[in-house]
Design an enzyme around this catalytic site. Structure first.
Site, PDB file in Angstrom:
ATOM      1  CG  ASP A 187      -0.592   7.029  -6.056  1.00  0.00           C
ATOM      2  OD1 ASP A 187      -0.298   6.055  -5.349  1.00  0.00           O
ATOM      3  OD2 ASP A 187      -0.541   7.024  -7.292  1.00  0.00           O
ATOM      4  CD  GLU A 223       3.248   5.474  -3.331  1.00  0.00           C
ATOM      5  OE1 GLU A 223       3.550   4.306  -3.577  1.00  0.00           O
ATOM      6  OE2 GLU A 223       2.991   6.297  -4.237  1.00  0.00           O
TER       7      GLU A 223
HETATM    8  C1  GLC Z   1       1.413   4.009  -6.129  1.00  0.00           C
HETATM    9  C2  GLC Z   1       0.502   2.902  -5.639  1.00  0.00           C
HETATM   10  C3  GLC Z   1       0.573   1.749  -6.594  1.00  0.00           C
HETATM   11  C4  GLC Z   1       0.175   2.235  -7.980  1.00  0.00           C
HETATM   12  C5  GLC Z   1       0.995   3.457  -8.413  1.00  0.00           C
HETATM   13  C6  GLC Z   1       0.426   4.123  -9.620  1.00  0.00           C
HETATM   14  O1  GLC Z   1       2.734   3.630  -6.108  1.00  0.00           O
HETATM   15  O2  GLC Z   1       0.841   2.509  -4.336  1.00  0.00           O
HETATM   16  O3  GLC Z   1      -0.259   0.694  -6.185  1.00  0.00           O
HETATM   17  O4  GLC Z   1       0.365   1.202  -8.900  1.00  0.00           O
HETATM   18  O5  GLC Z   1       1.037   4.442  -7.401  1.00  0.00           O
HETATM   19  O6  GLC Z   1      -0.720   4.864  -9.323  1.00  0.00           O
END
Ligand code: GLC
Length: 628
Positions: free
Chosen positions: A267, A309
């Site tokens: 993430d 991500e």
């Molecule tokens: C990522 C997740 C999102 C979250 C962020 C902080 O972008 O997809 O939902 O708010 O990380 O952890």
């Protein structure tokens, strides 16, 4: 005489040797100057060895079988489904009961949205983790996670969970120790005695949640410290310049890998490395860290892959799949954010020029040992990641186009078919992001309200076109829970105190099992048509070897602004995929297809022949064809 080493030990030694440079070579560049570097490498080696020893035999077998089919995640039969465990099935035990449903849909990959123990209260949808070794008690236990993962494996379904690397909840044990004054743990985070440095950093940082969590630092009176908090105040950024953080996270990663998980969704990795005077996103060190983390998995849990991500601009995104010296050695999967943005952008504009430009110029036909995670909707908002340069290249204003898209999908733009909501308006930059469910953004909600039969038809076709696009472009298509049932925006979030401030909950509905039970219905309802259509698309994708993720994707020009097209250059022959982004009828000549190498005139999506020789392919509103 030294004891002869066991097969297991020799296997570990072999795996360590194979990836030694990728791990220690990378880490030396980040931490090699530190006096404790050698000790750190010893501790890291021990951690890898211990994880390997603890790895269940069943998973070592999985490692071996995936050594033999290292392209498993690129194969066309990979079809993903993404859901919140509670919203989909109540809890982990409930998930086990829904596997028939998923299998029937054609799903071979599931992403359980954040399921590790979150902080109490608002936890940013679970992305504020207070314990990485425990499952959210509301969802079940670690044993249940392990059991449901095993049940998935038995049905040929791989499992992905989130691993939040950039921050922990401020209630995490490390953070609590740091707060209590333990120097060792203070160095796990980024803490400042006054606001001099925070202010200096802040001058070049951007805001992630400007509306409800402005700024990137939070002050705590009790310890008189500023703490780096990129996202929400309760999410404390980790200090990855400290090798102990790397070591701790490797332990966490391998602990989870040993529960049987196949894919770790890393993430928000763009934020891992901070450098004064920059946006502190996607710095070169981020890729060094991700390269090293990947090597650590390859050594001690080789069947595990990483999904990165990185929701960033097109040119910034590609390195997450490994470019240059990281080629083939970084993320195995990364979200194709640009494909998603361009889908919605071209739908609103009825013009695919920008889409063709962005996808055709910023992305190579293929990447090494990696592929995309393709999607049209997910749990997050849509940020209009269209750069001014790309917009200018096709003769539009970047700011103007982004503003148009926000107005269009919020629903305010005259003639818009969409219903959505704004998310985190940035007053300073004028940037407006969008929340909303696929079906509502695609026009179904409004058309149903207006009892507009043609509008309903168009909305259904838009949804199906989007899924045909992500199923053929290259990568694992991720179906977002509820989209197969055409679920609409869920406005009830505003009644939930923890969610009311965050419009992303509008597109995080509860699964509608009553609706699912009524389907298939022979296409009697819009949701019935969406359900049949998506199931069909996933089944057809799985049947087309040319959709393997390693097969190059080449963006084509049809000469018509309403059409988007690309060729998959498979060894078995080209597949020309064409999508009509308008509500108008059009066509493409057989000679256009032939000139791009798709002369068979067989549509692999409908699995039927199209026009006869010399004829042309008729493309109704929102048509999609995969011509062999
Ligand atoms: C990522 C997740 C999102 C979250 C962020 C902080 O972008 O997809 O939902 O708010 O990380 O952890």
């Amino acid at each position: 005489m030294p004891k002869p080493r066991s097969f297991n030990d020799r296997l570990f030694a072999l795996r360590l040797e194979r990836s030694r440079d990728d791990l220690f070579g990378m880490l030396e560049r980040l931490y090699g100057h530190r006096p404790d570097f050698v000790r750190f490498t010893e501790h890291l080696t021990d951690a890898l060895k211990q994880a390997w020893e603890a790895r269940p035999e069943r998973l070592k077998w999985r490692d071996m079988s995936r050594d033999l089919e290292s392209d498993w995640f690129q194969r066309p039969e990979m079809n993903g489904y993404v859901f919140y465990i509670d919203r989909f099935a109540g809890n982990l035990a409930g998930v086990a009961e829904k596997l028939d449903y998923l299998q029937d849909l054609g799903i071979t990959y599931v992403h359980f949205m954040p399921c590790l123990k979150p902080r109490p209260g608002d936890s940013d949808g679970g992305y504020s983790v207070m314990d990485y070794t425990e499952v959210n008690p509301r969802l079940g236990t670690m044993d249940e996670l392990e059991a449901v993962t095993k049940a998935c494996h038995e049905r040929g379904i791989s499992v992905c969970i989130d691993l939040v690397l950039n921050h922990t909840a401020k209630e995490h044990e490390w953070a609590e120790k740091a707060r209590a004054g333990d120097e060792r743990y203070r160095d796990y985070y980024l803490m400042f005695v006054d606001d001099t440095l925070p202010k200096a950093y802040e001058s070049t940082l951007i805001e992630i949640f400007p509306a409800n969590a402005p700024g990137n630092f939070s002050h705590y009176d009790d310890i008189d410290r500023w703490v780096w908090t990129t996202f929400n105040e309760h999410q404390w950024d980790l200090n990855w310049a400290n090798p102990q953080v790397f070591l701790e996270m490797v332990k966490v990663m391998l602990f989870l890998a040993n529960k049987g998980l196949d894919v770790l969704r890393l993430d928000a990795p763009a934020f891992l490395w901070k450098r004064m005077g920059t946006r502190c996103q996607s710095e070169p060190e981020v890729h060094i860290l991700l390269h090293a983390l990947r090597a650590a998995s390859r050594i001690a849990a080789p069947s595990v892959i990483h999904l990165e991500e990185a929701i960033v601009s097109p040119s910034e995104m590609l390195p997450y799949l490994g470019r240059g010296e990281h080629d083939g050695k970084e993320g195995n999967l990364a979200y194709h954010n640009s494909l998603m943005v361009q889908f919605w952008s071209a739908l609103a504009a009825r013009d695919t020029g920008l889409m063709r430009h962005v996808l055709g110029t910023h992305f190579p036909p293929a990447v090494t040992n990696a592929t995309y995670a393709t999607y049209i909707r997910c749990h997050d908002d849509i940020g209009w990641a269209v750069t001014d340069e790309d917009a200018a290249a096709v003769g539009v204003s970047g700011f103007g186009h982004r503003a148009f898209l926000s107005d269009f999908y919020e629903g305010g733009f005259a003639g818009s078919f969409a219903k959505g909501a704004l998310f985190q308006v940035n007053e300073q930059t004028g940037d407006k992001r969008i929340s909303g469910a696929t079906a509502s953004l695609a026009g179904l909600e409004k058309a149903l309200e207006d009892s507009d039969a043609v509008g309903i038809e168009h909305a259904v076709e838009r949804i199906l076109m989007g899924h045909a696009l992500i199923a053929s472009y290259g990568g694992i298509p991720l179906l977002y829970m509820g989209d197969e049932l055409a679920l609409l925006n869920d406005y009830s979030y505003s009644q939930v105190p923890e969610h009311a401030h965050d419009s992303r909950w509008m597109h995080r509905p509860m699964m509608d099992w009553a609706r699912a039970a009524r389907l298939p219905d022979g296409g009697a309802t819009p949701e019935g048509r969406v359900f049949d259509g998506i199931r069909h698309i996933l089944a057809r994708r799985a049947a087309v070897p040319g959709f393997h993720g390693a097969v190059p994707t080449e963006v084509l020009d049809t000469g018509q602004k309403g059409l988007f097209a690309f060729a998959r250059r498979a060894p078995t022959g080209t597949i020309a995929c064409v999508f009509n982004f308008t509500e108008g009828w059009t066509g493409l000549s057989a000679s256009w297809f032939a000139s791009h190498g798709a002369a068979k005139m067989h549509d692999l999506l409908s699995n039927a022949p199209v026009a006869g020789a010399g004829g042309s392919v008729v493309l109704p509103p929102y048509a999609r064809v995969w011509i062999a």
